[in-house]
Design a protein around this motif. Structure first.
Motif, PDB file in Angstrom:
ATOM      1  N   ARG A  62      44.607  56.107  40.592  1.00 35.26           N
ATOM      2  CA  ARG A  62      45.853  56.827  40.350  1.00 35.26           C
ATOM      3  C   ARG A  62      45.512  58.270  40.044  1.00 35.26           C
ATOM      4  O   ARG A  62      44.686  58.534  39.160  1.00 35.26           O
ATOM      5  CB  ARG A  62      46.648  56.221  39.179  1.00 35.26           C
ATOM      6  N   ASP A  63      46.134  59.164  40.785  1.00 38.07           N
ATOM      7  CA  ASP A  63      45.856  60.593  40.625  1.00 38.07           C
ATOM      8  C   ASP A  63      44.360  60.873  40.727  1.00 38.07           C
ATOM      9  O   ASP A  63      43.811  61.700  40.005  1.00 38.07           O
ATOM     10  CB  ASP A  63      46.411  61.123  39.295  1.00 38.07           C
ATOM     11  N   GLY A  64      43.681  60.115  41.614  1.00 39.97           N
ATOM     12  CA  GLY A  64      42.269  60.330  41.878  1.00 39.97           C
ATOM     13  C   GLY A  64      41.328  59.748  40.838  1.00 39.97           C
ATOM     14  O   GLY A  64      40.119  59.936  40.939  1.00 39.97           O
ATOM     15  N   ARG A  65      41.825  59.000  39.876  1.00 35.84           N
ATOM     16  CA  ARG A  65      40.998  58.420  38.807  1.00 35.84           C
ATOM     17  C   ARG A  65      41.018  56.902  38.920  1.00 35.84           C
ATOM     18  O   ARG A  65      42.086  56.290  39.009  1.00 35.84           O
ATOM     19  CB  ARG A  65      41.557  58.841  37.450  1.00 35.84           C
ATOM     20  N   ALA A  66      39.842  56.268  38.890  1.00 36.09           N
ATOM     21  CA  ALA A  66      39.726  54.820  39.048  1.00 36.09           C
ATOM     22  C   ALA A  66      39.713  54.102  37.707  1.00 36.09           C
ATOM     23  O   ALA A  66      39.056  54.546  36.764  1.00 36.09           O
ATOM     24  CB  ALA A  66      38.459  54.476  39.817  1.00 36.09           C
ATOM     25  N   THR A  67      40.458  52.995  37.643  1.00 42.47           N
ATOM     26  CA  THR A  67      40.451  52.090  36.500  1.00 42.47           C
ATOM     27  C   THR A  67      40.422  50.664  37.046  1.00 42.47           C
ATOM     28  O   THR A  67      40.607  50.449  38.250  1.00 42.47           O
ATOM     29  CB  THR A  67      41.696  52.271  35.605  1.00 42.47           C
ATOM     30  N   PHE A  68      40.216  49.699  36.150  1.00 40.64           N
ATOM     31  CA  PHE A  68      40.210  48.304  36.586  1.00 40.64           C
ATOM     32  C   PHE A  68      40.853  47.426  35.532  1.00 40.64           C
ATOM     33  O   PHE A  68      40.997  47.815  34.376  1.00 40.64           O
ATOM     34  CB  PHE A  68      38.788  47.819  36.887  1.00 40.64           C
ATOM     35  N   ARG A  69      41.223  46.231  35.980  1.00 39.95           N
ATOM     36  CA  ARG A  69      41.730  45.181  35.096  1.00 39.95           C
ATOM     37  C   ARG A  69      41.017  43.893  35.487  1.00 39.95           C
ATOM     38  O   ARG A  69      40.941  43.558  36.672  1.00 39.95           O
ATOM     39  CB  ARG A  69      43.237  45.007  35.284  1.00 39.95           C
ATOM     40  N   VAL A  70      40.516  43.164  34.509  1.00 35.38           N
ATOM     41  CA  VAL A  70      39.916  41.859  34.774  1.00 35.38           C
ATOM     42  C   VAL A  70      41.045  40.856  34.989  1.00 35.38           C
ATOM     43  O   VAL A  70      41.998  40.810  34.217  1.00 35.38           O
ATOM     44  CB  VAL A  70      39.008  41.411  33.609  1.00 35.38           C
ATOM     45  N   GLY A  71      40.944  40.081  36.052  1.00 31.33           N
ATOM     46  CA  GLY A  71      41.941  39.080  36.392  1.00 31.33           C
ATOM     47  C   GLY A  71      42.873  39.587  37.474  1.00 31.33           C
ATOM     48  O   GLY A  71      43.119  40.777  37.601  1.00 31.33           O
ATOM     49  N   ALA A  72      43.354  38.643  38.269  1.00 34.78           N
ATOM     50  CA  ALA A  72      44.284  38.974  39.356  1.00 34.78           C
ATOM     51  C   ALA A  72      45.365  37.909  39.413  1.00 34.78           C
ATOM     52  O   ALA A  72      45.110  36.736  39.117  1.00 34.78           O
ATOM     53  CB  ALA A  72      43.550  39.040  40.702  1.00 34.78           C
ATOM     54  N   GLY A  73      46.555  38.342  39.780  1.00 31.57           N
ATOM     55  CA  GLY A  73      47.641  37.392  39.958  1.00 31.57           C
ATOM     56  C   GLY A  73      47.388  36.527  41.178  1.00 31.57           C
ATOM     57  O   GLY A  73      46.806  36.987  42.160  1.00 31.57           O
ATOM     58  N   PRO A  74      47.821  35.265  41.151  1.00 33.56           N
ATOM     59  CA  PRO A  74      47.573  34.362  42.275  1.00 33.56           C
ATOM     60  C   PRO A  74      48.121  34.866  43.606  1.00 33.56           C
ATOM     61  O   PRO A  74      47.555  34.572  44.657  1.00 33.56           O
ATOM     62  CB  PRO A  74      48.272  33.069  41.871  1.00 33.56           C
TER      63      PRO A  74
END
Length: 140
Positions: A62-74
């Motif tokens: 977002r706006d050229g900056r990377a982030t992450f979240r552990v886990g994904a929706g099915p």
């Protein structure tokens, strides 16, 4: 030099390590060609995680900056989505990128349906290649 501990593939700690090293690579890259983009990768046969998520990871730029979240929706989708079986992910996460078996293992996973890729991975392809061997070295 201290060798970092190996982490169990698919554990929360392992996904956090993956997210951290991939985001670090993405955020260090310049110029920022991609402003807004999402990758969702999940284990097709993964275990449930809190909040209705399953084993996997979501990367957001977002706006050229990377982030992450552990886990994904099915059923969660991104600009690119990878769905892979635990066994196929394991096979790939044990092979360094220069191992002659790596390309054939990836091709076999796609051909057998053990790994499905939808969308264009090119926005983060360099970071994935750059971090793969480090992730292999940290995978128990």
């Amino acid at each position: 030099m201290v060798t970092p501990a190996k982490l169990e593939q698919g554990s929360r700690e392992w996904f956090e390590m993956v997210g951290t090293v991939v985001c670090r690579a993405l955020n260090r890259a310049a110029p920022r060609d991609v402003v807004d983009w999402t990758l969702v990768e999940r284990y097709a046969d993964g275990r449930p995680m809190p909040d209705g998520l399953i084993q996997g990871i979501r990367f957001d730029i977002r706006d050229g900056r990377a982030t992450f979240r552990v886990g994904a929706g099915p059923d969660e989708r991104g600009d690119a989505t990878i769905e892979v079986t635990v066994a196929a992910a394991r096979a790939l996460n044990l092979l360094h990128s220069d191992d002659p078996r790596f390309d054939s293992a990836r091709e076999d996973a796609v051909e057998t349906g053990a790994m499905r890729v939808e969308g264009d991975l090119s926005p983060i392809a360099t970071a994935l290649v750059e971090t793969h061997d480090y992730i292999v070295d940290r995978t128990a």
